[in-house]
Design a protein around this motif. Structure first.
Motif, PDB file in Angstrom:
ATOM      1  N   THR A 137     -39.130  28.178 -25.784  1.00  0.00           N
ATOM      2  CA  THR A 137     -37.678  28.111 -25.992  1.00  0.00           C
ATOM      3  C   THR A 137     -37.286  27.402 -27.278  1.00  0.00           C
ATOM      4  N   LEU A 138     -38.024  26.383 -27.660  1.00  0.00           N
ATOM      5  CA  LEU A 138     -37.590  25.543 -28.777  1.00  0.00           C
ATOM      6  C   LEU A 138     -38.293  25.860 -30.091  1.00  0.00           C
ATOM      7  N   HIS A 139     -39.508  26.351 -30.028  1.00  0.00           N
ATOM      8  CA  HIS A 139     -40.307  26.514 -31.241  1.00  0.00           C
ATOM      9  C   HIS A 139     -40.558  27.992 -31.526  1.00  0.00           C
ATOM     10  N   GLY A 140     -41.306  28.236 -32.576  1.00  0.00           N
ATOM     11  CA  GLY A 140     -41.625  29.605 -32.952  1.00  0.00           C
ATOM     12  C   GLY A 140     -40.476  30.269 -33.669  1.00  0.00           C
ATOM     13  N   PRO A 141     -40.603  31.572 -33.915  1.00  0.00           N
ATOM     14  CA  PRO A 141     -39.537  32.302 -34.609  1.00  0.00           C
ATOM     15  C   PRO A 141     -38.269  32.382 -33.765  1.00  0.00           C
ATOM     16  N   ILE A 142     -37.139  32.510 -34.428  1.00  0.00           N
ATOM     17  CA  ILE A 142     -35.856  32.612 -33.725  1.00  0.00           C
ATOM     18  C   ILE A 142     -35.760  33.979 -33.061  1.00  0.00           C
ATOM     19  N   THR A 143     -35.576  33.976 -31.747  1.00  0.00           N
ATOM     20  CA  THR A 143     -35.450  35.220 -31.007  1.00  0.00           C
ATOM     21  C   THR A 143     -34.163  35.933 -31.406  1.00  0.00           C
ATOM     22  N   GLU A 144     -34.249  37.244 -31.505  1.00  0.00           N
ATOM     23  CA  GLU A 144     -33.080  38.025 -31.875  1.00  0.00           C
ATOM     24  C   GLU A 144     -31.942  37.778 -30.883  1.00  0.00           C
ATOM     25  N   GLY A 145     -30.793  37.465 -31.412  1.00  0.00           N
ATOM     26  CA  GLY A 145     -29.631  37.151 -30.583  1.00  0.00           C
ATOM     27  C   GLY A 145     -29.316  35.675 -30.539  1.00  0.00           C
ATOM     28  N   ASN A 146     -30.250  34.852 -31.025  1.00  0.00           N
ATOM     29  CA  ASN A 146     -30.042  33.399 -31.017  1.00  0.00           C
ATOM     30  C   ASN A 146     -29.583  32.853 -32.365  1.00  0.00           C
ATOM     31  N   GLU A 147     -29.472  33.743 -33.371  1.00  0.00           N
ATOM     32  CA  GLU A 147     -29.213  33.278 -34.738  1.00  0.00           C
ATOM     33  C   GLU A 147     -27.922  32.480 -34.870  1.00  0.00           C
ATOM     34  N   ASN A 148     -26.901  32.887 -34.141  1.00  0.00           N
ATOM     35  CA  ASN A 148     -25.578  32.262 -34.283  1.00  0.00           C
ATOM     36  C   ASN A 148     -25.207  31.394 -33.071  1.00  0.00           C
ATOM     37  N   MET A 149     -26.195  31.018 -32.297  1.00  0.00           N
ATOM     38  CA  MET A 149     -25.924  30.193 -31.115  1.00  0.00           C
ATOM     39  C   MET A 149     -25.375  28.837 -31.549  1.00  0.00           C
ATOM     40  N   LYS A 150     -24.339  28.367 -30.876  1.00  0.00           N
ATOM     41  CA  LYS A 150     -23.687  27.114 -31.228  1.00  0.00           C
ATOM     42  C   LYS A 150     -24.388  25.935 -30.566  1.00  0.00           C
ATOM     43  N   ASP A 151     -24.446  24.835 -31.306  1.00  0.00           N
ATOM     44  CA  ASP A 151     -25.027  23.609 -30.770  1.00  0.00           C
ATOM     45  C   ASP A 151     -24.031  22.938 -29.826  1.00  0.00           C
ATOM     46  N   LEU A 152     -24.429  21.826 -29.236  1.00  0.00           N
ATOM     47  CA  LEU A 152     -23.566  21.129 -28.287  1.00  0.00           C
ATOM     48  C   LEU A 152     -22.275  20.678 -28.952  1.00  0.00           C
ATOM     49  N   ASN A 153     -21.166  20.862 -28.232  1.00  0.00           N
ATOM     50  CA  ASN A 153     -19.895  20.346 -28.728  1.00  0.00           C
ATOM     51  C   ASN A 153     -19.735  18.887 -28.307  1.00  0.00           C
ATOM     52  N   LEU A 154     -18.625  18.268 -28.698  1.00  0.00           N
ATOM     53  CA  LEU A 154     -18.431  16.844 -28.448  1.00  0.00           C
ATOM     54  C   LEU A 154     -18.428  16.522 -26.960  1.00  0.00           C
TER      55      LEU A 154
END
Length: 501
Positions: A435-452
Motif C-alpha cells: 500500500t505504501l511503497h513501490g510504484p504509484i498504482t493507477e488511480g492514486n496519482e491525485n489522492m488527497k492527503d489528510l485534511n486538518l
C-alpha cells in the motif's frame, strides 16, 4: 449521583437532546454529538484523577434498589481494570465522531439516528464495565447489541443486513447461555445466603464441581463469542467488513473487550475451581487463535478483513494472559486490551480514509501512497507497527508481559505463541509494502492527503500509541493491584523461579 453515574448518564441525556434538533440540520447534530462525547471523555479523565490506585476494592460505588422483588440493584463501582476500559471507551468515541465526520451520510436512516445510536452505545459501554450487580451487567451486555445491530445494518456497506443478523444471532446465543447460568447462580444463592445478584456475595457460594463447570461454561462461551476466541469468531470478519470504519473501531476497539473483561470479572471470580479445570483447554484455544488469526490475516486481500483477523490473533494473546494465572500475564492482558483498542482504532480510521478516497477496500489498489499522501501513509505505518508489537510502541509492552507471564506456568504455550510475533511481521509488513511503497498504482496519482480535521483526530491516537510504548507506568499502576488481587482470589500465586546454586 456520583461522577461515575454522570459519565454513564451524559451520553444518554445527549441522545435525548439530539432528538430536539431538526433532522435536516445534520451539521449541528454532528457538532452536538462531538461536544457531548468530549465532555464525557473529560469527566472520565476526572474519574481517573480521583481514583485511588492503592485500593483494590470498588471505588465510586453506589447501589439503589431497582427490582426489590428479586433483590436486583442498580449497583455500580469500578476498580483499576474497569477504569482503564472506561477511559478507552470514552476517549475513542469523540475521536471516532471527529474522524468519520461524513460516514453517517447515505445510510438507511438519518444522520440524527446514527449519532443517537452512538451515544446510546457509549452509555451501554460505560455501564457494562461499571456494573457490580450481575443482573445489571447482563442487561447492559445484551442491550449494547441493539445499537450495534442498527449501526451495521443501517449504515454499513456490502452485505450489511446479513452481517448484522449474524452478529446479533451469535451474540444472542451466547447471551442465552449466560442467562441460564445467571439464573442458576441466583437459585443457588437463594438456597445458601439468600437470593442476590451482588457479585461480592455470589463469589462466596459453595457450588459442587459439576454444577460449577456447567455454570462456568455458560459464562465463558458467551464471553468467548464476544471476545472473539477461536472457534467462536466467525461473526467478526463479516461484521468488520460490512460496518463503517467508525463502527468497526467501537466494535473491535471496545465491545470485544467486554468478552475478555467478563472472563476476568465473572469466570475467574465466581468459578475459581472450574477456571482451573478448563484452563488447559482455554490456553490451547488461545494458542490456536493466535496462529489461526495470523495465518488468515496473511491471506487477506481486503484491508478490513486483514484488521479483523489480526484482532482474532491478538485476542488469543489476551485470553492466554488471563488464564496463565500469573500477575504478569494478567497485567499484560489488561494492558493489551487498552493498547489493542488504540492500535485497532488507528488502523481502521486510516484504512477508512484510504478506502473513501479510493472507493475500494482491496489492498492491491493502494500502491505508492507514501509519495502521494505522506501523512496518511506514515499514520498507517505507525498503526501497523503497533499491531506488529514493535519495541517503542504500545503493544510491545503488553505482548511481552503476556508471554513472560505465560512462560512461567505454561512454557510450551508461550513458545508456540511467540510464532504469532513472527507471523505478525508477515501480515503487517506485506500489506504495508503493497500500500505504501513501490510504484504509484493507477488511480492514486491525485489522492488527497489528510485534511486538518483528520490530522487532529488521529494525532491523539498516535500520541497514545507512542507514549504508552515508552512509558506505560501510569496505566500499569492502575492495573497491577487489581490484577494481582484477581490472581490471588482465584487461588493462584506466581511461580517461584528456580535458581541454580
Amino acid at each position: 449521583m456520583n461522577l461515575l453515574t454522570l459519565v454513564g448518564a451524559l451520553p444518554l441525556v445527549g441522545a435525548a437532546l439530539i432528538y430536539l434538533i431538526p433532522t435536516k440540520d445534520s451539521e449541528l447534530v454532528k457538532k452536538f454529538a462531538l461536544l457531548v462525547t468530549s465532555l464525557v471523555a473529560i469527566a472520565a479523565i476526572f474519574l481517573a484523577v480521583g481514583f485511588d490506585k492503592s485500593i483494590t476494592s470498588l471505588q465510586y460505588a453506589q447501589s439503589y434498589s431497582w427490582i426489590p422483588t428479586f433483590n436486583i440493584n442498580f449497583a455500580l463501582g469500578i476498580d483499576g481494570i474497569s477504569l482503564v476500559l472506561i477511559l478507552l471507551s470514552t476517549i475513542l468515541v469523540p475521536i471516532v465522531i471527529l474522524a468519520t465526520w461524513n460516514e453517517s451520510e447515505g445510510g438507511r436512516w438519518s444522520v440524527k439516528t446514527f449519532y443517537v445510536l452512538i451515544l446510546i452505545l457509549e452509555t451501554m459501554m460505560v455501564g457494562v464495565f461499571a456494573a457490580s450487580d450481575l443482573f445489571l451487567f447482563y442487561v447492559f451486555f445484551e442491550a449494547m447489541l441493539i445499537p450495534v445491530y442498527f449501526l451495521i445494518g443501517g449504515y454499513g456497506t456490502g452485505n450489511r443486513s446479513a452481517a448484522a443478523v449474524k452478529f446479533l444471532l451469535y451474540s444472542l446465543f451466547g447471551g442465552l447461555l449466560m442467562l441460564a447460568s445467571v439464573i442458576g447462580l441466583y437459585v443457588i444463592a437463594g438456597n445458601q445466603i439468600g437470593a442476590t445478584f451482588d457479585l461480592t456475595q455470589l463469589a462466596t457460594l459453595e457450588i459442587d464441581n459439576q454444577t460449577e463447570n456447567f455454570l462456568f461454561l455458560g459464562f465463558f462461551i458467551a464471553f468467548a463469542i464476544k471476545a472473539p476466541l477461536w472457534p467462536f469468531h466467525t461473526w467478526l470478519p463479516d461484521a468488520a467488513k460490512s460496518a463503517t470504519p467508525g463502527t468497526s473501531v467501537l466494535l473491535l476497539g471496545v465491545l470485544d473487550k467486554v468478552g475478555t473483561y467478563g472472563m476476568i470479572r465473572f469466570c475467574l471470580a465466581l468459578f475459581p475451581d472450574a477456571s482451573k479445570t478448563f484452563t488447559p483447554l482455554i490456553i490451547t484455544l488461545s494458542v490456536i487463535s493466535i496462529i489461526y488469526g495470523a495465518f488468515m490475516a496473511i491471506g487477506q486481500k481486503d484491508i478490513k478483513g486483514l484488521i479483523a483477523f489480526t484482532s482474532i490473533s491478538h485476542f488469543g494473546f489476551i485470553t492466554m494472559g488471563i488464564f496463565a494465572m500469573t500477575s504478569q500475564g494478567m497485567s499484560g492482558a489488561n494492558l493489551y486490551m487498552v493498547n489493542h483498542g488504540f492500535s485497532t482504532a488507528a488502523l481502521f480510521l486510516v484504512a477508512g480514509w484510504m478506502m473513501s478516497r479510493r472507493n475500494s477496500s482491496t489492498i492491491s489498489d493502494f500502491g505508492g501512497l507514501q509519495r502521494v499522501t505522506p501523512v496518511m501513509a506514515w499514520s498507517f505505518f505507525i498503526a501497523g507497527m503497533s499491531g506488529l508489537a514493535l519495541p517503542g510502541l504500545s503493544s510491545f509492552v503488553s505482548e511481552f508481559l503476556v508471554l513472560v507471564g505465560t512462560y512461567t506456568r505454561y512454557p510450551v504455550a508461550a513458545i508456540i505463541g511467540t510464532l504469532g510475533i513472527v507471523l505478525a511481521a508477515l501480515y503487517i509488513l506485506i500489506p504495508i509494502q503493497k500500500t505504501l511503497h513501490g510504484p504509484i498504482t493507477e488511480g492514486n496519482e491525485n489522492m488527497k492527503d489528510l485534511n486538518l480535521r483528520e490530522k487532529i483526530s488521529i494525532a491523539p491516537v498516535i500520541a497514545i500509541i507512542v507514549v504508552m510504548g515508552f512509558y506505560p507506568k501510569p496505566v500499569l499502576d492502575l492495573i497491577n493491584p487489581t490484577s494481582a488481587k484477581v490472581v490471588v482470589d482465584a487461588g493462584y500465586s506466581d511461580p517461584i523461579a528456580e535458581v541454580n546454586k
